[in-house]
Design an enzyme around this catalytic site. Structure first.
Site, PDB file in Angstrom:
ATOM      1  N   LYS A   1       0.876  -1.177   0.000  1.00 40.36           N
ATOM      2  CA  LYS A   1       0.000   0.000   0.000  1.00 40.36           C
ATOM      3  C   LYS A   1       0.912   1.225   0.000  1.00 40.36           C
ATOM      4  CE  LYS A   1      -4.191   1.799   0.572  1.00 40.36           C
ATOM      5  NZ  LYS A   1      -5.308   1.640  -0.369  1.00 40.36           N
TER       6      LYS A   1
ATOM      7  N   ASP B   1      -0.990 -12.095   6.265  1.00 38.35           N
ATOM      8  CA  ASP B   1      -1.817 -12.812   7.234  1.00 38.35           C
ATOM      9  C   ASP B   1      -3.258 -12.871   6.721  1.00 38.35           C
ATOM     10  OD1 ASP B   1      -2.717 -13.990   9.520  1.00 38.35           O
ATOM     11  OD2 ASP B   1      -2.247 -12.346  10.869  1.00 38.35           O
TER      12      ASP B   1
END
Ligand code: NAD
Length: 478
Positions: free
Chosen positions: A172, A229
């Site tokens: 990001k 994750d």
């Protein structure tokens, strides 16, 4: 013969571990086992990490650890054994293959075959959190160049050795220009060393959406800890079930192999659980210790069993499945299929003696680091940033002055908007005056002045240029 450490864990752990060991031993795994206790009983006996001190010696001596899921007791003070193990042993790489077993396991995605390689030690998982004011808490996101280089090189080496065609990076960095920006930059650098492997970068939000929608366009995905994750559970679930996926946690010295799911306490002791996730972990372990042929034999027998429609309850589907079996019957069926291959699903052929070329990180020459300012984080209950700015300007010194105030990252002074919602947590930036050099003791002077002016500084962050480039974020709107 390889000596490994085994922990049977909690809940369904002992049943799925027994089934897994039965299958790999029947296939001819050349292993000797040291068993250790981990999990609930160990936590409740007073070990906050869920593992006794002497068990670490066994794990560190054997270097290969096959671990069943554990139950982390509810309530304060208990640390996650997984996070502790990964960090203590430097298991920087979490490798999770997710593939579709369609039409034998229900999934929307018939062509999916991806491997997610998640950075395992850094990012927001440092557990460095603080409350700084009545209204604001923070969690530090730490990303290091060695951490990025190790995981990204691992992803490219993995792709090279296992014949994968493409590595995709998810970050990001349009928002986190320093942290995610470093990960992306290192990805671009290392990609140049692997011209035979296609590479691409996606912003994580659209990348994750694409992965959930059309996973067949991805091959190997490398990403930071938190994103990894989240997307690795999504990938396992959309491939069919979290109960079918295993993962490898690889470090420079040691490695840990496991199922991705938890201890499913409600299913414990009923001979119901699917041992496939842990078995997938064990197959990765066999490859890791060079017992490729055994790994291949087990994987093909497992694929054939799934193809035969012999399914545990979690993947059983009327019309597709033939027989609903328990944990031990499933293991027996896989043992019976050893030496056979699937006919619809593609039989596996693992790469023999796979060696990933992963040189140890070598420190780079020191950069030229120049102090150019400081951010004071201030606890102030007022609402008008102009009032705060007036207080702060009164402590300007001859070599630095207040240039900006932000609240939760957005610039509120000078020329802020009255609509911006402000908390009691203010970042107040001082930058050096033109032609003036800044030293650390100038910051100490500033802090002393702040104290005299009753300005409540809760934290400082120095502003540096590295090799002449500003290495800190601007205020949003600046
Ligand atoms: P879970 O993964 O144990 O269970 C989620 C759901 O999946 C349940 O409905 C369960 O019945 C089903 N399921 C999971 N594994 C299965 C299998 N092999 N076969 C059939 N069905 C299966 O997640 P949870 O219920 O959130 O957590 C239970 C405990 O596990 C918690 O104490 C948690 O802390 C722990 N946990 C441990 C690990 C680990 O040790 N690696 C990982 C995740 C959760």
């Amino acid at each position: 013969m390889t000596r490994i450490t085994v922990a049977k864990g909690d809940g369904i752990g002992p049943e799925i571990m027994d089934a897994t060991l039965k299958i790999i031993m029947a296939a001819g795994a050349q292993i000797e086992i040291d068993e250790i206790a981990v999990g609930e009983k160990v936590y409740l006996a007073g070990n906050n990490n869920g593992i006794a001190a002497d068990s670490w010696d066994t794990i560190r001596t054997n270097k290969v650890f096959l671990k069943a899921p554990i139950t982390t007791p509810q309530g304060g003070g208990y640390k996650s054994l997984n996070v502790t193990t990964r960090k203590f042993l430097g298991l920087y790489s979490n490798v999770r293959p997710c593939m579709s077993l369609y039409p034998f396991v229900e999934t929307k995605h018939h062509e999916m075959d991806i491997v997610i390689i998640r950075e395992n030690e850094e990012d927001l998982y440092g557990g460095i959190e603080h409350q700084q004011t009545d209204e604001v808490v923070q969690c530090l996101k730490l990303i290091s160049r060695p951490g990025c280089e190790k995981i990204i090189r691992y992803a490219f080496e993995y792709a090279k050795v296992y014949g994968r065609k493409k590595v995709t990076c998810f970050t990001k960095d349009n928002i986190m220009k320093q942290t995610d920006g470093l990960f992306h930059k290192v990805f671009d650098e290392i990609a140049l060393e692997y011209p035979e492997i296609e590479n691409e970068h996606w912003i994580i939000d659209i990348g994750a959406a694409k992965m959930a929608d059309t996973p067949e366009i991805f091959d190997v995905i490398v990403t930071l800890n938190l994103y990894g994750d989240v997307i690795s559970d999504i990938a396992a679930q959309i491939a069919g079930s979290v109960g079918l996926a295993g993962s490898a946690n690889i470090g420079e010295e040691c490695a840990m192999f496991e199922a991705i799911h938890g201890s499913a306490p409600r299913r414990a002791g009923q001979n119901m659980a699917n041992p496939s996730g842990l078995l997938q972990g064990a197959i990765m372990m066999l490859n890791h210790i060079g017992q490729t042929e055994v790994a291949e034999k087990v994987q093909n027998a497992w694929l054939k069993t799934i193809e035969d429609g012999i399914h545990t309850y979690d993947i059983f589907k009327e019309g597709v499945s033939k027989e609903k079996v328990g944990t031990s019957e499933f293991a027996d069926a896989v043992v019976k299929n050893l030496g056979h291959e699937p006919s619809v699903l593609k039989p596996v052929k693992f790469v023999k003696d796979a060696v990933l070329n992963l040189p140890k990180y070598v420190k780079k020459p020191a950069m030229n680091k120049q102090l150019v300012g400081v951010d004071l984080f201030v606890d102030w209950r007022g609402t008008d940033p102009n009032e705060l700015a007036e207080k702060l300007q009164s402590i300007n010194t001859e070599n630095k002055h207040l240039t900006m105030i932000t609240n939760r990252g957005i610039k509120v002074w000078p020329n802020g908007f009255s609509e911006t919602f402000c908390t009691d947590h203010w970042r107040c930036r001082y930058e050096h005056n033109e032609g003036k050099t800044l030293y650390k003791n100038n910051i100490i002077t500033l802090l002393a002045k702040a104290l005299d002016a009753k300005i409540d500084v809760v934290k400082t962050e120095n502003l540096y240029e590295f090799d002449g480039k500003a290495a800190y974020s601007l205020g949003q709107g600046q």
